[in-house]
Each structure stands twice: as structure tokens, then as C-alpha cells.
Design a protein around this motif. Sequence first.
Motif, PDB file in Angstrom:
ATOM      1  N   CYS A 247       1.232  -8.052  -1.291  1.00 50.47           N
ATOM      2  CA  CYS A 247       0.289  -9.125  -1.018  1.00 50.47           C
ATOM      3  C   CYS A 247       0.046  -9.387   0.460  1.00 50.47           C
ATOM      4  N   ARG A 248       1.041  -9.106   1.267  1.00 47.57           N
ATOM      5  CA  ARG A 248       0.898  -9.443   2.689  1.00 47.57           C
ATOM      6  C   ARG A 248       0.563  -8.235   3.544  1.00 47.57           C
ATOM      7  N   GLY A 249      -0.003  -7.246   2.907  1.00 42.64           N
ATOM      8  CA  GLY A 249      -0.480  -6.092   3.657  1.00 42.64           C
ATOM      9  C   GLY A 249       0.493  -4.929   3.646  1.00 42.64           C
ATOM     10  N   ASN A 250       0.050  -3.839   4.253  1.00 43.71           N
ATOM     11  CA  ASN A 250       0.870  -2.626   4.331  1.00 43.71           C
ATOM     12  C   ASN A 250       1.667  -2.651   5.624  1.00 43.71           C
ATOM     13  N   VAL A 251       2.953  -2.438   5.490  1.00 42.44           N
ATOM     14  CA  VAL A 251       3.828  -2.516   6.656  1.00 42.44           C
ATOM     15  C   VAL A 251       4.728  -1.283   6.665  1.00 42.44           C
ATOM     16  N   LEU A 252       4.863  -0.672   7.840  1.00 44.01           N
ATOM     17  CA  LEU A 252       5.702   0.521   7.947  1.00 44.01           C
ATOM     18  C   LEU A 252       6.884   0.243   8.865  1.00 44.01           C
ATOM     19  N   TYR A 253       8.074   0.453   8.328  1.00 49.01           N
ATOM     20  CA  TYR A 253       9.293   0.331   9.129  1.00 49.01           C
ATOM     21  C   TYR A 253       9.787   1.756   9.368  1.00 49.01           C
ATOM     22  N   THR A 254       9.847   2.188  10.619  1.00 49.87           N
ATOM     23  CA  THR A 254      10.134   3.617  10.864  1.00 49.87           C
ATOM     24  C   THR A 254      11.624   3.953  10.886  1.00 49.87           C
ATOM     25  N   GLY A 255      12.509   2.952  10.959  1.00 47.45           N
ATOM     26  CA  GLY A 255      13.922   3.277  11.184  1.00 47.45           C
ATOM     27  C   GLY A 255      13.986   4.057  12.488  1.00 47.45           C
ATOM     28  N   ASP A 256      14.850   5.046  12.594  1.00 45.70           N
ATOM     29  CA  ASP A 256      14.814   5.967  13.731  1.00 45.70           C
ATOM     30  C   ASP A 256      14.023   7.179  13.268  1.00 45.70           C
TER      31      ASP A 256
ATOM     32  N   PHE B 287      17.522  -2.666   2.554  1.00 46.34           N
ATOM     33  CA  PHE B 287      17.067  -1.288   2.755  1.00 46.34           C
ATOM     34  C   PHE B 287      17.858  -0.676   3.903  1.00 46.34           C
ATOM     35  N   LEU B 288      18.334   0.551   3.675  1.00 46.44           N
ATOM     36  CA  LEU B 288      19.080   1.259   4.720  1.00 46.44           C
ATOM     37  C   LEU B 288      18.332   2.557   5.031  1.00 46.44           C
ATOM     38  N   SER B 289      17.873   2.702   6.280  1.00 50.76           N
ATOM     39  CA  SER B 289      17.041   3.869   6.610  1.00 50.76           C
ATOM     40  C   SER B 289      17.874   5.128   6.819  1.00 50.76           C
ATOM     41  N   HIS B 290      19.097   4.996   7.345  1.00 45.52           N
ATOM     42  CA  HIS B 290      19.974   6.155   7.529  1.00 45.52           C
ATOM     43  C   HIS B 290      21.360   5.674   7.934  1.00 45.52           C
ATOM     44  N   CYS B 291      22.324   6.608   7.896  1.00 44.53           N
ATOM     45  CA  CYS B 291      23.727   6.230   8.138  1.00 44.53           C
ATOM     46  C   CYS B 291      24.145   6.371   9.594  1.00 44.53           C
ATOM     47  N   HIS B 292      23.529   5.647  10.506  1.00 43.30           N
ATOM     48  CA  HIS B 292      24.041   5.571  11.873  1.00 43.30           C
ATOM     49  C   HIS B 292      24.510   4.138  12.082  1.00 43.30           C
ATOM     50  N   LYS B 293      25.635   4.012  12.784  1.00 44.74           N
ATOM     51  CA  LYS B 293      26.322   2.723  12.909  1.00 44.74           C
ATOM     52  C   LYS B 293      25.423   1.569  13.360  1.00 44.74           C
ATOM     53  N   ASP B 294      24.495   1.847  14.306  1.00 41.45           N
ATOM     54  CA  ASP B 294      23.680   0.740  14.818  1.00 41.45           C
ATOM     55  C   ASP B 294      22.650   0.255  13.794  1.00 41.45           C
TER      56      ASP B 294
ATOM     57  N   THR C 178      11.746 -11.824   2.993  1.00 45.67           N
ATOM     58  CA  THR C 178      12.862 -11.957   2.046  1.00 45.67           C
ATOM     59  C   THR C 178      13.619 -10.644   1.864  1.00 45.67           C
ATOM     60  N   VAL C 179      13.187  -9.583   2.578  1.00 44.77           N
ATOM     61  CA  VAL C 179      13.973  -8.349   2.526  1.00 44.77           C
ATOM     62  C   VAL C 179      14.602  -8.112   3.901  1.00 44.77           C
ATOM     63  N   SER C 180      15.734  -7.440   3.910  1.00 43.43           N
ATOM     64  CA  SER C 180      16.383  -7.099   5.177  1.00 43.43           C
ATOM     65  C   SER C 180      16.557  -5.596   5.264  1.00 43.43           C
ATOM     66  N   LEU C 181      16.303  -5.067   6.468  1.00 41.85           N
ATOM     67  CA  LEU C 181      16.420  -3.631   6.684  1.00 41.85           C
ATOM     68  C   LEU C 181      17.386  -3.353   7.825  1.00 41.85           C
ATOM     69  N   ASP C 182      18.315  -2.457   7.597  1.00 36.32           N
ATOM     70  CA  ASP C 182      19.210  -1.956   8.646  1.00 36.32           C
ATOM     71  C   ASP C 182      20.006  -3.036   9.380  1.00 36.32           C
TER      72      ASP C 182
ATOM     73  N   CYS D 253      17.851   3.056  -0.674  1.00 32.53           N
ATOM     74  CA  CYS D 253      17.932   4.080   0.371  1.00 32.53           C
ATOM     75  C   CYS D 253      17.627   5.432  -0.270  1.00 32.53           C
ATOM     76  N   SER D 254      17.717   6.501   0.505  1.00 30.77           N
ATOM     77  CA  SER D 254      17.481   7.830  -0.066  1.00 30.77           C
ATOM     78  C   SER D 254      18.748   8.291  -0.795  1.00 30.77           C
ATOM     79  N   PHE D 255      18.629   9.334  -1.605  1.00 29.41           N
ATOM     80  CA  PHE D 255      19.789   9.867  -2.335  1.00 29.41           C
ATOM     81  C   PHE D 255      20.859  10.370  -1.371  1.00 29.41           C
ATOM     82  N   VAL D 256      20.417  11.040  -0.300  1.00 30.70           N
ATOM     83  CA  VAL D 256      21.389  11.590   0.660  1.00 30.70           C
ATOM     84  C   VAL D 256      22.140  10.449   1.354  1.00 30.70           C
ATOM     85  N   THR D 257      21.404   9.422   1.771  1.00 34.71           N
ATOM     86  CA  THR D 257      22.050   8.276   2.432  1.00 34.71           C
ATOM     87  C   THR D 257      23.069   7.629   1.501  1.00 34.71           C
ATOM     88  N   LYS D 258      22.721   7.528   0.230  1.00 38.05           N
ATOM     89  CA  LYS D 258      23.659   6.945  -0.735  1.00 38.05           C
ATOM     90  C   LYS D 258      24.968   7.748  -0.743  1.00 38.05           C
ATOM     91  N   GLU D 259      24.844   9.064  -0.824  1.00 34.44           N
ATOM     92  CA  GLU D 259      26.041   9.909  -0.878  1.00 34.44           C
ATOM     93  C   GLU D 259      26.866   9.780   0.396  1.00 34.44           C
TER      94      GLU D 259
END
Length: 411
Positions: A127-136, A30-37, A13-17, A61-67
Motif C-alpha cells: 500500500c505504501r509503494g515499492n521500496v527496495l532495501y539493498t542490504g550490502d 528480514f536478514l539480508s546476509h550473515c555479516h556481523k554488522d 512495522t518490519v525490521s531489517l538487519d 531470509c534466503s535458504f543459504v542464509t538460513k543454513e
Amino acid sequence: MSSFAGRMKEYPTVSLDRFDRENLHAQAYFLSHCHKDHMKGLKGPLLKRKLQFSRTVRLYCSFVTKELLLNNPKYAFWEEYIVPLELESPTQISLVDEASGQKEEVVVTLLPAGHCPGSVMFLFEGCRGNVLYTGDFRLAVGDASRMEHLHSGSRVKDIQSIYLDSTFYDPRFYQIPSREVCLRGISELIGNWISQSSHHVVWLNCKAAFGYEYLFTNLGDEFNTQIHVKNLAMFKKMPEILSYVTTDRRTQIHACRHPKDEEFFQGNRLPCGGTAADGTPLRIISIKPSTMWFGERTKRTSVIIKTGGSSYRACFSFHSSYSEIKDFLSYLQPVNIYPSVVPIGRSLQDVTQLLRTMCRKRSDEAAFVYKPLGVLKRSRLQRASDGNTKRSTTTKTQTCTDRVTEGCSVK
Ligand SMILES: [Zn+2]
Ligand SMILES: [Zn+2]
């Protein structure tokens, strides 16, 4: 180039990048960083409309990404829906189904990804375990072992899945010289050139994207100078970088751009048209940061290659090498690994196959007890192998709603 479709199996139910197609129905973004792809669909009118009618959907997202994001007027509408999170501080987020009112809680922690300003990895615990999304990411060998939030006490957390930046997950890319080694090579080349006279200048042929700031700040310190850039707008919200860049053309290091900058350079001109005050012709060299890789057995690795009379390529990588990724994965030993990027010249099948060898072996698996009636009980034996890679030895009883337990990948 990321081909991640936006959703993780464990927390669908969450979407990243990714912000288009089925991601339009997400309960959190969730936005991992500001690259177009990694920003596909982020300025889409459908998403904008959805936000206007939602009470709970937010972008994290992070504070820097927000800015950086809000600095671009096309994304200004996100302002009231962005929740910036501090690095390395676990935050509980409610995922709400606005139609039924059902709620799921998940704890999210942002970890530094070393890729470009503001870039992070997201660790989800629920509840569904620990999951790591690395972004780039670009992490050096040993970095994972120093990340507190990948550990419970002195033990490595039990990671169910990693959604991985697999750009260089291919033995061809075994070694990529470290950031420090690359920087030393570039500094030496620049130092030798600009020390000859004030008319000796350098043009850094960098793409128009975030990620080269590390180069600017370090070169600025080393040569006690500022780097000429086309405009300061993209650095306005990065005070730690702003002081290293300038729009004053009278500097010996340039990273300015022009649509025809390569042609300019061939004609011994800077993209900004800068000239010496006394009319003396400038002596210009160009340095193009490019990824360079070396096989496992290569001993000497040169980080600077001369490609023409006055042009050079210098090693610079935003992504981890094969050996760095291997180190990262063998430290964390996740049950599943999903590649987000297909390495050049490979297929998705190739990289998936290669990654399979890095997944936790079945024989390492301790017993999982699955109770379908709303209670998920998990017990785990302490791994008796290497002391550094022991899993967390907790025996947890966690109550999930029926909806949450449904489809759990824990067996
Ligand atoms: Zn990127
Ligand atoms: Zn310039």
C-alpha cells in the motif's frame, strides 16, 4: 559497515538487519546476509523471549542464509521462527498487530545481491509503494536492467525509496575492477608461482567472514585443487563450495587462519604449520584480498600490488563502486534514496547530498491523488523520455485500511 537502524519509513512495522532497541517491536524480521554488522541484536535474550510469546513474528531470509545462521549454535533458537524464501519469487506476507489483530499485507521479493553467499536485496510492494532495501550489494553496470522483478512487463517499476549500500558512493571510488578482472589477476599470480615447484605455495590472507567463496571455487577449478581451510564447519551447508575446501594441508593453496597468522607468515610458515613431506622448506607468498579503487580518469588499473618481498595485495570488493551504484540508481530513479553506510572520510550529510542528485526530479513526477478515506488512488503518466526507463503505466486503485493510509508518504 552498515549503520542502518533497522526500519524503513514506508513499512515501519518490519525490521531489517537490526534486531535491537525499537526493532524489538517489529511484526516481521528480514536478514539480508550473515555479516556481523547486519545481525545486531539477533541473538539477544529480549528478542528470544518475544518470539516465544508471539504467534506470527518470523524471520525471512534466503535458504543459504538460513543454513549459515543455524550453523552457529548461538542462533539455533531461530530454527522454528525462520521462513526461508526462494530468490525471485514474490511472496505475500501478513504483518499482524497481535494486540489489535489488524493486518497489513505486503509482497516481498528476494533479489540476488552478489555480496556473499546467500546475500539478497528485499523488494517490498504494498500500500505504501515499492521500496527496495539493498542490504550490502555488488552489482555490475547493467545488472538492474536484467532483474525481472524490478520491471512490470518491459517497464521499470515505480520505486518510492531505496535503502542503499552506499559504502563506495563517493567519486573517489569511481572504478573498482570487476570480479572477473580481479580473479584473472589473482589466478595469474598464483599460476606463475605454484607452477615453479610443488614447494611453492600460496597463502590467501582472507578475513574470517563469508564472501571469499567465489575466490575458492574459481581457483579450485582453475588449478584443479582444493583450498586448505581451518575447518569445514562453516561450509557444511554449502555443498557447492564444500568440495573446493579441505582440511588436508598438502595443497598449494591455503586460506587457513591462526590468531598469529601474520607473524607465522613473516617466519616463512603457513598458519596451519604445513610443511613439505620431504622436509624441503616451502616457498610461500601471501595474497591479501583488499578493495582497490581508481578515479574516473584512470586508464590502466593494476589489480595486484606487491607490498613486500613475498606479499601482495589483490583487488577484491564485496561492494559496488561509485559508477556501479550510479548506474543502478539512474536506472531505477527512485523518489527517495536513504544511505545505509557512510563512506570512509565522509559525513552522513555529504553522502545524503550526493545522493539527492540521483533521486527522481520533481518535474518527472506525475500526479498523485491522495484520498484519506481509506482509498489510495494513484495515477501515473507514462514517462516520455528514454524507452528503457519508462515507469509502469498502471492506474491502480488500492484499498488500504485507515491505519495503513495514515502517514503514507504518497502525496
Ligand atoms: Zn556484508
Ligand atoms: Zn594451511
